[in-house]
Design an enzyme around this catalytic site. Sequence first.
Site, mmCIF file in Angstrom:
data_model
loop_
_atom_site.group_PDB
_atom_site.id
_atom_site.type_symbol
_atom_site.label_atom_id
_atom_site.label_comp_id
_atom_site.label_asym_id
_atom_site.label_seq_id
_atom_site.Cartn_x
_atom_site.Cartn_y
_atom_site.Cartn_z
ATOM 1 N N GLU A 31 35.584 76.989 25.619
ATOM 2 C CA GLU A 31 34.265 76.203 25.106
ATOM 3 C C GLU A 31 33.170 77.010 25.845
ATOM 4 O O GLU A 31 33.070 76.601 27.086
ATOM 5 C CB GLU A 31 34.241 74.903 25.012
ATOM 6 C CG GLU A 31 35.135 74.238 24.068
ATOM 7 C CD GLU A 31 34.926 72.810 24.158
ATOM 8 O OE1 GLU A 31 33.749 72.151 24.192
ATOM 9 O OE2 GLU A 31 35.939 71.943 23.805
ATOM 10 N N ASP A 60 33.208 70.285 17.493
ATOM 11 C CA ASP A 60 32.502 70.228 18.726
ATOM 12 C C ASP A 60 31.236 69.333 18.560
ATOM 13 O O ASP A 60 30.403 69.581 17.293
ATOM 14 C CB ASP A 60 31.959 71.696 19.234
ATOM 15 C CG ASP A 60 31.693 71.523 20.726
ATOM 16 O OD1 ASP A 60 32.304 70.991 21.547
ATOM 17 O OD2 ASP A 60 30.344 72.052 20.918
ATOM 18 N N SER A 61 31.070 68.413 19.260
ATOM 19 C CA SER A 61 29.718 67.453 19.049
ATOM 20 C C SER A 61 28.920 67.397 20.504
ATOM 21 O O SER A 61 29.219 67.554 21.403
ATOM 22 C CB SER A 61 30.566 66.142 18.780
ATOM 23 O OG SER A 61 31.413 66.167 17.738
ATOM 24 N N PHE A 135 35.326 56.096 21.716
ATOM 25 C CA PHE A 135 35.473 56.891 22.879
ATOM 26 C C PHE A 135 34.119 57.546 23.294
ATOM 27 O O PHE A 135 33.170 57.358 22.620
ATOM 28 C CB PHE A 135 36.269 58.022 22.467
ATOM 29 C CG PHE A 135 36.119 59.026 21.646
ATOM 30 C CD1 PHE A 135 36.009 58.691 20.204
ATOM 31 C CD2 PHE A 135 35.435 60.348 22.076
ATOM 32 C CE1 PHE A 135 35.577 59.616 19.220
ATOM 33 C CE2 PHE A 135 34.938 61.283 21.153
ATOM 34 C CZ PHE A 135 35.011 60.896 19.649
ATOM 35 N N TYR A 137 30.771 58.315 24.400
ATOM 36 C CA TYR A 137 29.333 57.742 24.457
ATOM 37 C C TYR A 137 29.176 56.600 23.399
ATOM 38 O O TYR A 137 28.182 55.915 23.152
ATOM 39 C CB TYR A 137 28.114 58.665 24.062
ATOM 40 C CG TYR A 137 28.143 59.838 24.969
ATOM 41 C CD1 TYR A 137 27.490 59.602 26.202
ATOM 42 C CD2 TYR A 137 28.417 61.423 24.743
ATOM 43 C CE1 TYR A 137 27.303 60.647 27.390
ATOM 44 C CE2 TYR A 137 28.333 62.167 25.723
ATOM 45 C CZ TYR A 137 27.657 61.779 26.964
ATOM 46 O OH TYR A 137 27.708 62.855 27.862
ATOM 47 N N ASP A 138 30.507 56.220 22.656
ATOM 48 C CA ASP A 138 30.315 55.041 21.612
ATOM 49 C C ASP A 138 29.901 53.975 22.116
ATOM 50 O O ASP A 138 29.107 53.325 21.340
ATOM 51 C CB ASP A 138 31.742 54.871 21.181
ATOM 52 C CG ASP A 138 32.104 55.945 20.028
ATOM 53 O OD1 ASP A 138 31.192 56.774 19.476
ATOM 54 O OD2 ASP A 138 33.151 56.233 19.566
ATOM 55 N N LYS A 158 32.483 53.131 11.258
ATOM 56 C CA LYS A 158 32.003 54.269 12.364
ATOM 57 C C LYS A 158 31.900 55.505 11.379
ATOM 58 O O LYS A 158 30.870 56.180 11.126
ATOM 59 C CB LYS A 158 32.450 54.748 13.416
ATOM 60 C CG LYS A 158 32.066 55.753 14.113
ATOM 61 C CD LYS A 158 32.883 55.921 15.491
ATOM 62 C CE LYS A 158 32.356 57.674 16.213
ATOM 63 N NZ LYS A 158 33.130 57.917 17.252
ATOM 64 N N HIS A 163 27.996 61.042 12.682
ATOM 65 C CA HIS A 163 27.871 62.643 12.682
ATOM 66 C C HIS A 163 29.255 63.343 12.041
ATOM 67 O O HIS A 163 29.404 64.028 11.284
ATOM 68 C CB HIS A 163 27.644 63.014 13.924
ATOM 69 C CG HIS A 163 28.194 62.157 15.173
ATOM 70 N ND1 HIS A 163 28.287 60.874 15.265
ATOM 71 C CD2 HIS A 163 29.310 62.604 16.095
ATOM 72 C CE1 HIS A 163 28.916 60.357 15.953
ATOM 73 N NE2 HIS A 163 29.738 61.479 16.593
#
Length: 181
Positions: A31, A60-61, A135, A137-138, A158, A163
């Site tokens: 990455e 990728d987020s 998981f 930053y949730d 969710k 996103h």
Amino acid sequence: MFKLITHNRNKYLEMKKIIPSLEMLDMEYPEIQADTIEEVIDFALDHLGERIEGDFIIDDSGLFIHELNDFPGVYSAYIFKTLGNEGILKLLEGVDRRDATFKTVIGLRYKGENFKFIGLCHGKISKEARGKYGFGYDPIFIPERYSRTFAEMSTEEKNKVSHRGKAIRKLEAFLKRIGEI
Ligand code: IMP
């Protein structure tokens, strides 16, 4: 049969709810450090495309906090590992403007070509971490029009607004259009 290349089983489980035939391949890939998630995805798609057989997808987020000039953004994975949710909450102590945007870019390698599907979710950073699901930053992200964090929602709930849910539904529509699912 499409496979998601990731270490993150949670991402896989979220996507599998929408594309049940999806498989997971736990494999390392580079990455790169770049200015945008799109560049990270393009590099990884080309890298993996030269090394593995067949079609595949990657995700990728990043979390973009407006008051912090979109930090952590492309650094989200590193910042989660080093500062964590408590560190983010500290950075925002006393800050009223807590707007943030989650972004997912799903990359698809299909017959040697790259495709990207983007999903955005606007919301706010909570004042404290709440919830036990999900998981990353949730526990500190509250999507627009909700009062609960992502970590206080089921995967289905969710997925409706997230996103990743939006990006995966775009991928699903594309795969249906080309007759692959
Ligand atoms: P990456 O896409 O795995 O590079 O994610 C970057 C960082 O954002 C990691 O620390 C992930 O845990 C976190 N992350 C990615 N997607 C989500 C999500 O849907 N919810 C909460 N955190 C996420």
